[in-house]
Write a protein that holds these residues in place. Sequence first.
Motif, PDB file in Angstrom:
ATOM      1  N   TRP A   1       3.090  11.942  11.128  1.00  0.00           N
ATOM      2  CA  TRP A   1       2.795  11.620  12.530  1.00  0.00           C
ATOM      3  C   TRP A   1       3.436  10.263  12.857  1.00  0.00           C
ATOM      4  N   THR A   2       4.609  10.325  13.440  1.00  0.00           N
ATOM      5  CA  THR A   2       5.443   9.123  13.623  1.00  0.00           C
ATOM      6  C   THR A   2       5.141   8.441  14.962  1.00  0.00           C
ATOM      7  N   ASN A   3       3.870   8.155  15.179  1.00  0.00           N
ATOM      8  CA  ASN A   3       3.441   7.708  16.506  1.00  0.00           C
ATOM      9  C   ASN A   3       2.913   6.285  16.534  1.00  0.00           C
ATOM     10  N   ASP A   4       3.260   5.459  15.516  1.00  0.00           N
ATOM     11  CA  ASP A   4       2.672   4.125  15.485  1.00  0.00           C
ATOM     12  C   ASP A   4       3.539   3.178  14.672  1.00  0.00           C
ATOM     13  N   ASP A   5       3.276   1.870  14.848  1.00  0.00           N
ATOM     14  CA  ASP A   5       3.910   0.828  14.040  1.00  0.00           C
ATOM     15  C   ASP A   5       2.953   0.248  13.013  1.00  0.00           C
ATOM     16  N   GLN A   6       1.753   0.821  12.927  1.00  0.00           N
ATOM     17  CA  GLN A   6       0.760   0.398  11.947  1.00  0.00           C
ATOM     18  C   GLN A   6       0.105   1.629  11.329  1.00  0.00           C
ATOM     19  N   PRO A   7      -0.415   1.488  10.107  1.00  0.00           N
ATOM     20  CA  PRO A   7      -1.252   2.571   9.579  1.00  0.00           C
ATOM     21  C   PRO A   7      -2.518   2.720  10.418  1.00  0.00           C
TER      22      PRO A   7
ATOM     23  N   GLY B   1       1.313 -13.549   3.688  1.00  0.00           N
ATOM     24  CA  GLY B   1       1.608 -13.959   5.052  1.00  0.00           C
ATOM     25  C   GLY B   1       2.792 -13.258   5.672  1.00  0.00           C
ATOM     26  N   ALA B   2       3.269 -12.168   5.064  1.00  0.00           N
ATOM     27  CA  ALA B   2       4.400 -11.421   5.613  1.00  0.00           C
ATOM     28  C   ALA B   2       4.055 -10.878   6.992  1.00  0.00           C
ATOM     29  N   ARG B   3       5.071 -10.743   7.822  1.00  0.00           N
ATOM     30  CA  ARG B   3       4.869 -10.254   9.186  1.00  0.00           C
ATOM     31  C   ARG B   3       5.180  -8.765   9.318  1.00  0.00           C
ATOM     32  N   VAL B   4       6.202  -8.300   8.556  1.00  0.00           N
ATOM     33  CA  VAL B   4       6.629  -6.901   8.655  1.00  0.00           C
ATOM     34  C   VAL B   4       6.714  -6.304   7.249  1.00  0.00           C
TER      35      VAL B   4
ATOM     36  N   GLU C   1      13.719  -7.431  14.207  1.00  0.00           N
ATOM     37  CA  GLU C   1      13.456  -8.578  15.078  1.00  0.00           C
ATOM     38  C   GLU C   1      12.336  -8.275  16.071  1.00  0.00           C
ATOM     39  N   GLN C   2      12.342  -7.069  16.632  1.00  0.00           N
ATOM     40  CA  GLN C   2      11.300  -6.738  17.600  1.00  0.00           C
ATOM     41  C   GLN C   2       9.945  -6.572  16.923  1.00  0.00           C
ATOM     42  N   LEU C   3       9.920  -5.923  15.767  1.00  0.00           N
ATOM     43  CA  LEU C   3       8.656  -5.763  15.052  1.00  0.00           C
ATOM     44  C   LEU C   3       8.100  -7.111  14.612  1.00  0.00           C
ATOM     45  N   ARG C   4       8.991  -8.005  14.208  1.00  0.00           N
ATOM     46  CA  ARG C   4       8.526  -9.338  13.844  1.00  0.00           C
ATOM     47  C   ARG C   4       7.915 -10.045  15.055  1.00  0.00           C
ATOM     48  N   ALA C   5       8.544  -9.930  16.199  1.00  0.00           N
ATOM     49  CA  ALA C   5       7.987 -10.529  17.408  1.00  0.00           C
ATOM     50  C   ALA C   5       6.626  -9.911  17.736  1.00  0.00           C
ATOM     51  N   ASP C   6       6.532  -8.600  17.606  1.00  0.00           N
ATOM     52  CA  ASP C   6       5.268  -7.920  17.879  1.00  0.00           C
ATOM     53  C   ASP C   6       4.170  -8.354  16.904  1.00  0.00           C
ATOM     54  N   SER C   7       4.561  -8.744  15.690  1.00  0.00           N
ATOM     55  CA  SER C   7       3.589  -9.038  14.637  1.00  0.00           C
ATOM     56  C   SER C   7       2.786 -10.298  14.904  1.00  0.00           C
TER      57      SER C   7
END
Length: 288
Positions: A181-187, A26-29, A228-234
């Motif tokens: 390719w550093t263009n995303d927050d997800q694989p 259940g991890a968010r980041v 904090e922002q990535l967690r909010a986005d998650s």
Amino acid sequence: MTNTAGNQLFHYSPITERPAINWPGGARVAVYVGLNIEHFLLDRPSTSIWPGTAELVPDALNYGWRDYGVRVGIWRTIKTLDRYGIRASALLNSAAAEHYPQIVKAGMDRNWAWLAHGRTNSILHSGMSRDEERRVLTEIVDTITAATGRHPLGWMGPGLTETFNTPSLLAELGLTYTLDWTNDDQPYDLEVPGLISVPYSVELNDLLLFARGLSGPEFVRLVQDQYEQLRADSEHGGRVMALALHPFVIGQPFRAKYLDQALRYLAEQPDSWLTTSDEIAEHYRSTR
């Protein structure tokens, strides 16, 4: 999804239109430390702290600054990683595997993930024919496999460099993901069968941050803000946070306590998955 004009490597995919990624427990980041373990040549210009001597051969000032990382800085950094039970994702030049066996042994003792990071960071991975590049990549992969006992699954080019043939050659050699390719927050899936992109960062990266005059406390705040922002986005699907470190930068004595503070913060987050880029790639591949 639509393809960016002329881009045969990946499609445009807005993060708002994807199935949610669910991390273990259940991890968010998903958080990993990309630890750059690099070898530099004495007779070639390379990453420098002072451009005034960068073109000299030998360049004692800048070479010495870089060499501090493998002689001293990495050992200080390892102690901090150990304090919080964090396994590095080691971005390893194959020449570093040959020249610094003590570092390789330390990583093997800690079960680090090993990624191929070119031969040396004094030479960018570019300007080769397909056959020449296949030979170079094979030598890099074979050297790292022999040194670590593990075939690398991930790739990051020196200076995040590739040719148009690199992705397909990586897949041919049994690698499964790239950080270039550093263009995303997800694989996400690349168009090359069997190869995915895993997030890396040129922003949350000590080499670039401290070169801009960032202070230690500002570094800690930036790490916290990123999480904090990535967690909010998650809320809409798991995210990846990559922390890029270079021992000749973060390993300096006056920065040690700030790395400690940053890693302590990450380790204390109940919804973080402190992991490696290998495990992020494998989880994504096995669940998508």
